[in-house]
Design a protein around this motif. Structure first.
Motif, PDB file in Angstrom:
ATOM      1  N   LEU A   1      -1.135   6.969  -5.885  1.00 30.35           N
ATOM      2  CA  LEU A   1      -2.295   7.452  -5.135  1.00 30.35           C
ATOM      3  C   LEU A   1      -2.670   8.880  -5.524  1.00 30.35           C
ATOM      4  N   ALA A   2      -1.695   9.748  -5.748  1.00 30.16           N
ATOM      5  CA  ALA A   2      -2.007  11.131  -6.131  1.00 30.16           C
ATOM      6  C   ALA A   2      -2.789  11.160  -7.434  1.00 30.16           C
ATOM      7  N   GLN A   3      -2.347  10.387  -8.425  1.00 32.71           N
ATOM      8  CA  GLN A   3      -3.039  10.346  -9.709  1.00 32.71           C
ATOM      9  C   GLN A   3      -4.448   9.770  -9.553  1.00 32.71           C
ATOM     10  N   THR A   4      -4.571   8.757  -8.689  1.00 29.29           N
ATOM     11  CA  THR A   4      -5.883   8.154  -8.441  1.00 29.29           C
ATOM     12  C   THR A   4      -6.832   9.165  -7.805  1.00 29.29           C
ATOM     13  N   CYS A   5      -6.327   9.953  -6.868  1.00 34.80           N
ATOM     14  CA  CYS A   5      -7.161  10.964  -6.202  1.00 34.80           C
ATOM     15  C   CYS A   5      -7.632  12.035  -7.189  1.00 34.80           C
TER      16      CYS A   5
ATOM     17  N   PHE B   1      -7.416  15.533  -2.043  1.00 39.34           N
ATOM     18  CA  PHE B   1      -7.471  14.390  -1.137  1.00 39.34           C
ATOM     19  C   PHE B   1      -6.066  13.912  -0.747  1.00 39.34           C
ATOM     20  N   PHE B   2      -5.213  13.700  -1.729  1.00 40.11           N
ATOM     21  CA  PHE B   2      -3.857  13.221  -1.460  1.00 40.11           C
ATOM     22  C   PHE B   2      -3.089  14.188  -0.572  1.00 40.11           C
ATOM     23  N   ARG B   3      -3.294  15.486  -0.783  1.00 41.77           N
ATOM     24  CA  ARG B   3      -2.616  16.501   0.019  1.00 41.77           C
ATOM     25  C   ARG B   3      -2.931  16.332   1.505  1.00 41.77           C
ATOM     26  N   ASP B   4      -4.168  16.002   1.813  1.00 41.13           N
ATOM     27  CA  ASP B   4      -4.568  15.830   3.208  1.00 41.13           C
ATOM     28  C   ASP B   4      -3.934  14.576   3.806  1.00 41.13           C
ATOM     29  N   TYR B   5      -3.821  13.547   2.973  1.00 38.65           N
ATOM     30  CA  TYR B   5      -3.221  12.294   3.431  1.00 38.65           C
ATOM     31  C   TYR B   5      -1.747  12.493   3.779  1.00 38.65           C
ATOM     32  N   ILE B   6      -0.993  13.145   2.902  1.00 37.27           N
ATOM     33  CA  ILE B   6       0.436  13.307   3.179  1.00 37.27           C
ATOM     34  C   ILE B   6       0.686  14.318   4.301  1.00 37.27           C
ATOM     35  N   MET B   7      -0.181  15.327   4.416  1.00 38.59           N
ATOM     36  CA  MET B   7      -0.033  16.252   5.541  1.00 38.59           C
ATOM     37  C   MET B   7      -0.224  15.537   6.872  1.00 38.59           C
ATOM     38  N   SER B   8      -1.071  14.507   6.901  1.00 38.40           N
ATOM     39  CA  SER B   8      -1.346  13.796   8.149  1.00 38.40           C
ATOM     40  C   SER B   8      -0.091  13.134   8.707  1.00 38.40           C
ATOM     41  N   GLY B   9       0.885  12.862   7.826  1.00 40.98           N
ATOM     42  CA  GLY B   9       2.116  12.243   8.284  1.00 40.98           C
ATOM     43  C   GLY B   9       3.178  13.242   8.704  1.00 40.98           C
ATOM     44  N   GLY B  10       2.911  14.535   8.510  1.00 45.54           N
ATOM     45  CA  GLY B  10       3.897  15.554   8.851  1.00 45.54           C
ATOM     46  C   GLY B  10       4.723  16.000   7.672  1.00 45.54           C
ATOM     47  N   LEU B  11       4.249  15.743   6.458  1.00 47.03           N
ATOM     48  CA  LEU B  11       4.938  16.188   5.245  1.00 47.03           C
ATOM     49  C   LEU B  11       4.546  17.619   4.920  1.00 47.03           C
ATOM     50  N   ILE B  12       5.519  18.404   4.454  1.00 53.01           N
ATOM     51  CA  ILE B  12       5.266  19.779   4.028  1.00 53.01           C
ATOM     52  C   ILE B  12       5.992  20.005   2.704  1.00 53.01           C
TER      53      ILE B  12
ATOM     54  N   GLN C   1       0.825  -1.205   0.000  1.00 52.55           N
ATOM     55  CA  GLN C   1       0.000   0.000   0.000  1.00 52.55           C
ATOM     56  C   GLN C   1       0.862   1.258   0.000  1.00 52.55           C
ATOM     57  N   TRP C   2       2.031   1.182   0.668  1.00 51.91           N
ATOM     58  CA  TRP C   2       2.930   2.338   0.688  1.00 51.91           C
ATOM     59  C   TRP C   2       3.506   2.605  -0.701  1.00 51.91           C
ATOM     60  N   VAL C   3       3.937   1.566  -1.398  1.00 56.77           N
ATOM     61  CA  VAL C   3       4.462   1.730  -2.758  1.00 56.77           C
ATOM     62  C   VAL C   3       3.377   2.285  -3.680  1.00 56.77           C
ATOM     63  N   PHE C   4       2.154   1.757  -3.541  1.00 59.17           N
ATOM     64  CA  PHE C   4       1.047   2.284  -4.349  1.00 59.17           C
ATOM     65  C   PHE C   4       0.808   3.757  -4.034  1.00 59.17           C
ATOM     66  N   SER C   5       0.832   4.116  -2.754  1.00 59.24           N
ATOM     67  CA  SER C   5       0.623   5.510  -2.362  1.00 59.24           C
ATOM     68  C   SER C   5       1.684   6.412  -2.967  1.00 59.24           C
TER      69      SER C   5
ATOM     70  N   ILE D   1      -8.114  11.628 -10.414  1.00 58.46           N
ATOM     71  CA  ILE D   1      -9.126  11.003 -11.275  1.00 58.46           C
ATOM     72  C   ILE D   1     -10.462  10.913 -10.552  1.00 58.46           C
ATOM     73  N   ILE D   2     -10.425  10.514  -9.277  1.00 60.76           N
ATOM     74  CA  ILE D   2     -11.661  10.403  -8.501  1.00 60.76           C
ATOM     75  C   ILE D   2     -12.327  11.767  -8.345  1.00 60.76           C
ATOM     76  N   PHE D   3     -11.525  12.790  -8.045  1.00 59.04           N
ATOM     77  CA  PHE D   3     -12.053  14.145  -7.868  1.00 59.04           C
ATOM     78  C   PHE D   3     -12.789  14.611  -9.126  1.00 59.04           C
ATOM     79  N   ILE D   4     -12.180  14.387 -10.284  1.00 54.17           N
ATOM     80  CA  ILE D   4     -12.795  14.814 -11.548  1.00 54.17           C
ATOM     81  C   ILE D   4     -13.993  13.934 -11.898  1.00 54.17           C
ATOM     82  N   ALA D   5     -13.850  12.612 -11.710  1.00 53.46           N
ATOM     83  CA  ALA D   5     -14.925  11.688 -12.072  1.00 53.46           C
ATOM     84  C   ALA D   5     -16.191  11.946 -11.257  1.00 53.46           C
ATOM     85  N   LEU D   6     -16.037  12.296  -9.986  1.00 57.08           N
ATOM     86  CA  LEU D   6     -17.209  12.549  -9.146  1.00 57.08           C
ATOM     87  C   LEU D   6     -18.063  13.699  -9.664  1.00 57.08           C
ATOM     88  N   LEU D   7     -17.435  14.639 -10.353  1.00 60.80           N
ATOM     89  CA  LEU D   7     -18.176  15.779 -10.891  1.00 60.80           C
ATOM     90  C   LEU D   7     -19.210  15.364 -11.932  1.00 60.80           C
TER      91      LEU D   7
END
Length: 335
Positions: A31-35, A151-162, A23-27, A37-43
Motif C-alpha cells: 500500500l505504501a508503494q501504491t500511495c 496518504f499511507f502515513r495518515d492511514y497508519i497513524m489512524s491505527g495508533g502507529l508512530i 487487504q491487511w497483507v496488501f496494506s 505512485i498515485i501521488f506522483i501520477a496525479l501530478l
C-alpha cells in the motif's frame, strides 16, 4: 505439486475473514508503494491539484507522527478488523491490571513475519484492548520510513502507529497526562528472518535501548508474548552463514526493512501464497515491572533491569506455554 483448492461451499463469514486478511497483507506489503505512485501520477493529470494540496498539508503536518500521531476511533473500530481477528482467531489475554496514572513500555515478542498479533491487538479495537485496560492508550512503533509515504502515513497513524525512534516514544512517555503504552517489537525486522513454525528464538540479549528509555522516563516495563505468531508462515531456509541470509542481512542494514522469503496459503487454495495460515494467536500481556526513574542511568543499572525483564518474560512464557499449544520441553532462547 498437488494443489489443495478451497471448497466452493465456504460460508460467507469465512470469505469475509479471508478478504479482511487479504487487504491487511496488501496494506503491509504494497500500500505504501501504491500511495507513492498515485501521488506522483496525479501530478501529470487534471487532478494534479490533489497532490499539490496534499503536499501543502503534508509540509505543515510533517511532525505529527512523532507527536503522538492522529488516531481514528472510527477506523480502529471497523468491522474489517473483527473479521481479521476471527480469521486466525486472535485473543488478547490480560494477567494484571495497569494503572492509567502510569506510562508503560510493552516489549512485544516475537516479531513474527508481519506482526499480526501486535497489529490486531494494539492498532484496532477488535480484541477489546480498551475494555481490558481502561484508561490506557496503546501506540505501536513502526519504521520511520513508512511515515514518509504520502496518504499511507495518515492511514497508519489512524491505527495508533508512530515512528520507531527515541524522540517519538519519549514524546509520549514524558506526557504528564499518563496512561500511554508504547509497544515496541523488540526483535524488530532482523528477528523476522528467523520467524517460522516452532521457533522460540528472540533477538533480545543485546537489545537494551527500550530498557534505557523506560528508566529515563520512569515507565513500567511490560513483557508481552504472542503465542502462535511464528506459526502463521513458512519461510525459505536461511540459516546463519548461508548466502541467502547474508543477502537478507545486508539489505536489512541498508534499507532498514527485512525481506523474509515467506509463504503460506492463497485466497482460493491452501497450497501456496502470501496469506497467513489460519492458526490461533494468544497475545498474553504480563505483569508490569516497576522502574525507578533516572534521567541518566548507568550501564550497570540498565543491565540489571534488562536481566529482570528477560527473567519476567521467561516466566510469562513458561507459565502459559502449555495452555497455548507449546510443547513442555520448549523454552525461549535469547540471541
Amino acid at each position: 505439486m498437488k494443489i489443495d483448492f478451497a471448497p466452493r461451499s465456504l460460508p460467507l463469514e469465512r470469505r469475509l475473514q479471508t478478504a479482511a486478511v487479504l487487504q491487511w497483507v496488501f496494506s503491509f506489503l504494497a500500500l505504501a508503494q501504491t500511495c507513492i505512485i498515485i501521488f506522483i501520477a496525479l501530478l501529470f493529470t487534471r487532478f494534479w491539484i490533489i497532490s499539490v494540496l496534499y503536499g501543502v498539508y503534508w509540509f505543515y503536518d510533517w511532525d505529527t507522527p512523532s507527536q503522538g500521531g492522529r488516531r481514528s476511533h472510527f477506523l480502529r473500530s471497523s468491522v474489517v478488523w473483527r473479521y481479521m481477528r476471527d480469521y486466525f482467531p486472535i485473543t488478547l489475554v490480560k494477567t494484571a491490571d495497569l494503572d492509567p496514572q502510569q506510562n508503560y513500555i510493552f516489549g512485544s515478542h516475537p516479531h513474527g513475519v508481519l506482526i499480526a498479533g501486535g497489529f490486531t491487538n494494539f492498532c484496532t479495537e477488535a480484541t477489546g484492548f480498551h475494555e481490558l485496560f481502561p484508561g490506557i492508550t496503546p501506540y505501536l512503533l513502526m519504521l520511520p520510513l513508512w511515515f514518509r509515504a504520502p496518504f499511507f502515513r495518515d492511514y497508519i497513524m489512524s491505527g495508533g502507529l508512530i515512528p520507531s525512534d527515541r524522540e517519538s516514544a519519549a514524546y509520549l512517555l514524558q506526557n504528564k497526562q499518563k496512561g500511554n503504552a508504547v509497544i515496541i517489537a523488540v526483535g524488530g525486522a532482523p528477528e523476522s528472518l528467523d520467524a517460522r513454525p516452532g521457533a522460540y528464538t528472540l533477538l533480545l540479549k543485546n537489545r537494551k535501548g527500550f530498557v534505557k528509555l523506560a528508566i529515563q522516563h520512569g515507565a513500567s516495563l511490560v513483557p508481552v508474548f504472542s503465542f502462535g505468531e511464528n506459526e502463521l508462515f513458512d519461510q525459505v531456509d536461511n540459516p546463519k552463514g548461508s548466502w541467502l541470509r547474508f543477502i537478507q542481512e545486508k539489505l536489512q542494514k541498508a534499507m532498514g526493512v527485512a525481506l523474509p522469503l515467506f509463504h503460506a496459503r492463497g485466497v482460493f487454495q491452501y497450497s501456496f501464497g502470501l496469506l497467513p495460515y489460519r492458526k490461533p494467536i494468544w497475545t498474553v500481556v504480563g505483569k508490569p515491572i516497576k522502574v525507578v526513574e533516572n534521567s541518566n542511568p548507568s550501564a550497570e543499572e540498565i543491565d540489571r533491569m534488562h536481566q529482570t525483564y528477560m527473567e519476567e518474560l521467561c516466566k510469562l512464557f513458561e507459565e502459559h506455554k502449555t495452555k497455548y499449544n507449546v510443547p513442555a520441553d520448549k523454552h525461549l532462547t535469547f540471541i
